[in-house]
Design a protein around this motif. Structure first.
Motif, mmCIF file in Angstrom:
data_model
loop_
_atom_site.group_PDB
_atom_site.id
_atom_site.type_symbol
_atom_site.label_atom_id
_atom_site.label_comp_id
_atom_site.label_asym_id
_atom_site.label_seq_id
_atom_site.Cartn_x
_atom_site.Cartn_y
_atom_site.Cartn_z
ATOM 1 N N PRO A 87 0.798 -1.232 0.000
ATOM 2 C CA PRO A 87 0.000 0.000 0.000
ATOM 3 C C PRO A 87 0.827 1.276 0.000
ATOM 4 O O PRO A 87 0.283 2.362 -0.229
ATOM 5 C CB PRO A 87 -0.821 -0.120 1.296
ATOM 6 C CG PRO A 87 -0.003 -0.992 2.182
ATOM 7 C CD PRO A 87 0.668 -1.980 1.265
ATOM 8 N N ARG A 88 2.132 1.193 0.241
ATOM 9 C CA ARG A 88 2.952 2.397 0.327
ATOM 10 C C ARG A 88 3.314 2.956 -1.042
ATOM 11 O O ARG A 88 3.296 4.168 -1.261
ATOM 12 C CB ARG A 88 4.232 2.101 1.120
ATOM 13 C CG ARG A 88 3.989 1.787 2.585
ATOM 14 C CD ARG A 88 5.220 1.221 3.260
ATOM 15 N NE ARG A 88 5.552 -0.115 2.748
ATOM 16 C CZ ARG A 88 6.455 -0.918 3.291
ATOM 17 N NH1 ARG A 88 7.141 -0.510 4.358
ATOM 18 N NH2 ARG A 88 6.691 -2.115 2.786
ATOM 19 N N MET A 89 3.676 2.081 -1.955
ATOM 20 C CA MET A 89 4.138 2.491 -3.274
ATOM 21 C C MET A 89 4.302 1.240 -4.121
ATOM 22 O O MET A 89 4.038 0.125 -3.657
ATOM 23 C CB MET A 89 5.476 3.240 -3.179
ATOM 24 C CG MET A 89 6.611 2.392 -2.612
ATOM 25 S SD MET A 89 8.187 3.263 -2.444
ATOM 26 C CE MET A 89 8.546 3.674 -4.148
ATOM 27 N N ARG A 90 4.725 1.411 -5.356
ATOM 28 C CA ARG A 90 5.015 0.254 -6.201
ATOM 29 C C ARG A 90 6.280 -0.411 -5.677
ATOM 30 O O ARG A 90 7.356 0.196 -5.638
ATOM 31 C CB ARG A 90 5.209 0.686 -7.655
ATOM 32 C CG ARG A 90 5.517 -0.486 -8.602
ATOM 33 C CD ARG A 90 4.298 -1.366 -8.793
ATOM 34 N NE ARG A 90 4.618 -2.616 -9.461
ATOM 35 C CZ ARG A 90 4.670 -2.771 -10.792
ATOM 36 N NH1 ARG A 90 4.461 -1.737 -11.592
ATOM 37 N NH2 ARG A 90 4.934 -3.958 -11.309
ATOM 38 N N VAL A 91 6.155 -1.681 -5.274
ATOM 39 C CA VAL A 91 7.265 -2.421 -4.689
ATOM 40 C C VAL A 91 7.363 -3.785 -5.360
ATOM 41 O O VAL A 91 6.377 -4.521 -5.437
ATOM 42 C CB VAL A 91 7.085 -2.603 -3.164
ATOM 43 C CG1 VAL A 91 8.207 -3.472 -2.597
ATOM 44 C CG2 VAL A 91 7.063 -1.257 -2.460
#
Length: 225
Positions: A87-91
């Motif tokens: 949910p933080r960023m594209r990982v």
């Protein structure tokens, strides 16, 4: 012409599936997350790859920092890159696998609030897509026992066929026919070396005692039922 601005940045992480046999169960090393997202949820050990380190070095570092476990051979398992997996960023995560005997009680560190061994069939729903990664790691580990002598590492220096069979049953998660298993493992060239001794520790008639032979691969392989 190539322009970096045409491609949004994304992060690379490592996740570790570390498995062992403890108390007659195939167990996975899990950590309780101490930070958001998923604070308080159980997850696989892992974290972000630093700009100055390789993926392999990051896997070794994260495992040691979060659990205190080190010195393992880690093989790449798979890459996981679903766009919304974090949910933080594209990982994008590069998962690694280790299956080893005699691993210590873990000690939580850095952003891990707790660390412990959990039987894989009792693992809770994990953070991120770690339940999927764990399933994939368990399947890879089970497959490795078909074509490598790794199971013998979970026995003592000398062992019986019944003791070796129990390791296969624990990792594969299925009961095995004793006669068929005995026939198959004694037919694999270089897997077992007879010591000439017998023991009654399995119960019943005295059983032959073996030690691990020089084989690095099993041929024919021991195919799961």
């Amino acid at each position: 012409m190539y322009s970096p601005s045409d491609f949004p940045p994304f992060a690379v992480t490592v996740d570790l599936v570390v498995l062992t046999v403890r108390d007659d169960a195939l167990c996975a090393l899990l950590v309780r997350r101490g930070e958001a997202p998923y604070r308080g949820r159980w997850a696989l050990p892992g974290g972000f790859v630093r700009a100055t380190e390789s993926v392999a070095d990051a896997a070794v570092r994260e495992l040691a920092e979060e659990t205190g476990v080190s010195g393992l051979f880690l093989e790449q398992l798979a890459t996981y890159g679903e766009p919304r997996r974090d949910p933080r960023m594209r990982v994008v995560s590069v998962a690694h696998l280790a299956l080893a005997a005699g691993l210590p009680v873990p000690v939580a560190g850095t952003d891990a609030a707790a660390a412990r061994w959990v039987p894989v069939d009792q693992a809770p729903a994990l953070a991120f897509d770690h339940s999927r990664i764990l399933r994939d790691g368990v399947e890879r580990a089970r497959a490795k026992l078909e074509y490598t002598p790794l199971a013998a590492e979970f026995c003592g220096p000398e062992f019986t066929v019944a003791e070796l069979r129990r390791v296969y049953e624990i990792v594969w998660g299925v009961p095995l026919d004793p006669r068929n298993f005995h026939r198959k493992v004694t037919g694999v060239e270089g897997l077992l070396v007879p010591t000439g001794e017998t023991t009654g520790r399995d119960g019943g008639r005295p059983a032959a005692v073996f030690r691990r032979g020089p084989a690095q691969a099993l041929y024919p392989p021991l195919v799961r039922p």
